[in-house]
Write an enzyme that holds these catalytic residues in place. Structure first.
Site, PDB file in Angstrom:
ATOM      1  N   THR A  16       0.834  -1.215   0.000  1.00 30.00           N
ATOM      2  CA  THR A  16       0.000   0.000   0.000  1.00 30.00           C
ATOM      3  C   THR A  16       0.861   1.255   0.000  1.00 30.00           C
ATOM      4  OG1 THR A  16      -1.796  -1.125   1.100  1.00 30.00           O
ATOM      5  CG2 THR A  16      -1.734   1.242   1.377  1.00 30.00           C
ATOM      6  N   SER A  70       1.366  -7.639  -1.024  1.00 25.74           N
ATOM      7  CA  SER A  70       2.060  -8.679  -0.248  1.00 25.74           C
ATOM      8  C   SER A  70       1.200  -9.905   0.042  1.00 25.74           C
ATOM      9  CB  SER A  70       2.652  -8.112   1.039  1.00 25.74           C
ATOM     10  OG  SER A  70       1.675  -7.955   2.034  1.00 25.74           O
ATOM     11  N   THR A 103       1.603  -4.400   4.232  1.00 22.53           N
ATOM     12  CA  THR A 103       1.404  -4.724   5.655  1.00 22.53           C
ATOM     13  C   THR A 103       0.899  -6.155   5.871  1.00 22.53           C
ATOM     14  OG1 THR A 103      -0.872  -3.897   5.611  1.00 22.53           O
ATOM     15  CG2 THR A 103       0.847  -2.323   6.268  1.00 22.53           C
ATOM     16  N   ASP A 104       0.237  -6.723   4.841  1.00 24.20           N
ATOM     17  CA  ASP A 104      -0.501  -7.970   5.091  1.00 24.20           C
ATOM     18  C   ASP A 104       0.366  -9.172   5.455  1.00 24.20           C
ATOM     19  OD1 ASP A 104      -2.914  -6.727   4.840  1.00 24.20           O
ATOM     20  OD2 ASP A 104      -3.240  -7.281   2.744  1.00 24.20           O
TER      21      ASP A 104
HETATM   22  C1  SIN Z   1      -0.225  -5.371   0.920  1.00 23.28           C
HETATM   23  O1  SIN Z   1      -0.028  -6.039   1.937  1.00 23.28           O
HETATM   24  O2  SIN Z   1       0.571  -5.352  -0.033  1.00 23.28           O
HETATM   25  C2  SIN Z   1      -1.474  -4.568   0.775  1.00 23.28           C
HETATM   26  C3  SIN Z   1      -1.974  -4.054   2.061  1.00 23.28           C
HETATM   27  C4  SIN Z   1      -1.063  -3.093   2.734  1.00 23.28           C
HETATM   28  O3  SIN Z   1       0.086  -2.856   2.383  1.00 23.28           O
HETATM   29  O4  SIN Z   1      -1.561  -2.484   3.719  1.00 23.28           O
END
Ligand code: SIN
Length: 326
Positions: A16, A70, A103-104
């Protein structure tokens, strides 16, 4: 500070933090992994006149190692990322690394890297919960905090900074789907904070003793990594999927047990059969805090204090390590 001619290298993998939404007011519906790491760095460096003293002598370099959401992170990308980390870390003028990541699955990548890279130099992962074009995007500040941490922190190993919170790779978990401070380190607590360009370490935090598993160069090609899945105990849990996985050739199973690692009789019986068939079983808990404390009723090994997803990485690395020693 011996920063002259030293550099911080920023490796981009997507997420993100590199995401773009249809408008600056849309923070939840967006496409991750759209902006390149050079663009993200340029936005962060755009604020250079307000940079903390600690960063003023450093140079910055960047490399786009991957560009993905991710949720689609895979072992090939992990291998490539770990190899690129090794490459940069081996250079004497590189003081530390920053990795931008979605973050995932960040906690899994952080845990993996912390067990295959052996270095005293800081490796700081960072991310964002709002896309890069959002009006109050959190990415640029997180990236600046990560660079500050990479310039000033030694011997912390692999850590994450987001929303001003520093978390160690061993403990960190994403605990909230949308909040800006989406990460937590459970009972251990965060390692410190970055606030107003100052890093504050929490006295209550004790760095964990990290055990080396394998060097990156000892890892087999990603296509040869052992197949390990996670199964969860829950009300009326069926064991059919375990039988199907064993039939299909799974090599390891992590149980996200209930409470202190308990599981239904059906699940246990099926896992015992799987173990007899040569599948390695590791126990964890679906509780998001604390560890499984082994008792006589536990018949499978537990990995202390690790979430099911990190237990899976630990088991894979152990299995690869066992293969090495044969
Ligand atoms: C991801 O994990 O690539 C998408 C979600 C995020 O980064 O918050």
């Amino acid at each position: 500070m011996q920063a002259k001619n030293q550099k911080i290298v920023v490796l981009g993998t997507g997420g993100t933090i590199a995401g773009v939404s249809a408008s600056a007011n849309e923070g939840l519906a967006y496409k991750a992994a759209q902006r390149g790491i050079d663009d993200l760095l340029e936005v962060a460096l755009g604020h250079q006149k307000h940079w903390p003293e600690a960063l003023s002598d450093y140079q910055f370099d960047s490399e786009q190692v991957a560009q993905l959401d991710s949720k689609d992170m895979d072992f090939e990308t992990w291998m490539h990322l770990a190899q690129r980390c090794e490459h940069w870390l081996s250079q004497s003028n590189v003081a530390g690394l920053v990795i931008t990541h979605g973050t995932d699955t960040l906690e899994e990548t952080a845990y993996f890297l912390s067990h295959v890279l052996s270095t005293a130099k800081p490796i700081v992962l960072t991310c964002a919960m709002r896309p890069a074009n959002f009006k109050d995007a959190d990415g640029p500040q997180n990236l600046r905090d990560a660079m500050l941490l990479a310039a000033t922190t030694h011997e912390l190993g692999v850590c994450l900074v987001a929303a001003g919170e520093i978390h160690h790779s061993q403990y960190v978990q994403k605990v909230h789907p949308t909040r800006l401070n989406a990460f937590d380190s459970g009972e251990t607590g965060m390692a410190g904070r970055v606030h107003n360009d100052r890093v504050e370490w929490l006295e209550s935090f004790n760095s964990p003793k990290m055990t080396d598993k394998l060097r990156v160069s000892q890892l087999p090609p990603a296509s040869k990594w052992p197949w390990v899945e996670i199964v969860m105990n829950h009300v009326n849990a069926s064991a059919l999927h375990i039988e199907a996985l064993v039939q299909a050739g799974v090599k390891g199973l992590v149980v996200a047990g209930t409470g202190n690692g308990s599981m239904s009789t059906k699940l246990k019986q099926s896992l015992v059969l799987a173990q007899k068939a040569g599948v390695q079983i590791r126990l964890s808990t679906r509780c998001n805090q604390g560890s499984v404390i082994p008792t006589e009723s536990h018949i499978f090994d537990a990995t202390s204090g690790l979430s099911p997803v990190k237990t899976r990485v630990a088991l894979m690395l152990d299995m690869m390590s066992q293969l090495q020693s044969h």
